[in-house]
Design a protein around this motif. Structure first.
Motif, PDB file in Angstrom:
ATOM      1  N   ASP A  27     -29.274  36.984  19.468  1.00 45.01           N
ATOM      2  CA  ASP A  27     -30.710  36.655  19.251  1.00 45.01           C
ATOM      3  C   ASP A  27     -31.265  35.369  19.545  1.00 45.01           C
ATOM      4  N   ARG A  29     -33.658  33.919  17.991  1.00 41.99           N
ATOM      5  CA  ARG A  29     -34.176  33.151  17.116  1.00 41.99           C
ATOM      6  C   ARG A  29     -33.279  32.288  16.440  1.00 41.99           C
ATOM      7  N   SER A  63     -34.120  31.514  12.198  1.00 46.91           N
ATOM      8  CA  SER A  63     -32.721  31.664  12.170  1.00 46.91           C
ATOM      9  C   SER A  63     -32.204  32.670  10.935  1.00 46.91           C
ATOM     10  N   GLY A  66     -33.281  36.028  11.892  1.00 40.82           N
ATOM     11  CA  GLY A  66     -32.437  36.570  13.130  1.00 40.82           C
ATOM     12  C   GLY A  66     -31.042  37.113  12.582  1.00 40.82           C
ATOM     13  N   LYS A  69     -31.432  40.287  10.384  1.00 40.16           N
ATOM     14  CA  LYS A  69     -31.487  41.355  11.438  1.00 40.16           C
ATOM     15  C   LYS A  69     -30.049  41.722  12.028  1.00 40.16           C
TER      16      LYS A  69
END
Length: 117
Positions: A27, A29, A63, A66, A69
Motif C-alpha cells: 500500500d 499510503r 499510514s 492503510g 485496510k
C-alpha cells in the motif's frame, strides 16, 4: 503462567508484523512504520499493535488507514506464520510515547538552561 504466554505471543506477533509491513504490504499510503509494541489480551482474541510513524499527522493518519485496510491480509499471514488455534484480531494504534518523551526532554533542557542564566 498465562501472563508469560501472552508476552511471548505478543513479542512473536511484533516480530512477524514488522517483517510483514516492511516486505509484504504494498500500500503506497504506508510510510516508514515501526512496530513499537503489542499488547495481547489474556484469551489471545485481540492484539493492540502500537506503531511509530515517521512524518507529520497526515502521514500518520494515512499510514494508519492503510494498515487498517491491510488488516485482513496481515492477520491471514500471521496465522500462517504463527501456529495458534485462533489468530488475534489486530487493532492498530499510534504510539505517541516517543514524541512525548522528546517533548519532556526538551522541557527539562529548557529548565536547566534557564537555571544556568
Amino acid at each position: 503462567m498465562a501472563k508469560n504466554r501472552t508476552g511471548r505471543v505478543g513479542e512473536q506477533i511484533k516480530k512477524e508484523l514488522s517483517v510483514l509491513i516492511q516486505n509484504e504490504v504494498k500500500d503506497p499510503r504506508i510510510g516508514f512504520v515501526t512496530v513499537t509494541g503489542v499488547d495481547v489480551t489474556s484469551d489471545l482474541s485481540q492484539a493492540k499493535v502500537y506503531l511509530s510513524v515517521f512524518g507529520d499527522e497526515e502521514a500518520k493518519s494515512a499510514s494508519l488507514k492503510g494498515l487498517e485496510k491491510a488488516g485482513g491480509f496481515l492477520r491471514t499471514e500471521l496465522g500462517k506464520r504463527i501456529r495458534l488455534r485462533h489468530t488475534p484480531e489486530l487493532i492498530f494504534k499510534i504510539d505517541e510515547s516517543i514524541a512525548y518523551g522528546s517533548r519532556i526532554e526538551k522541557l527539562l533542557g529548557d529548565i536547566s538552561h534557564e537555571e544556568e542564566n
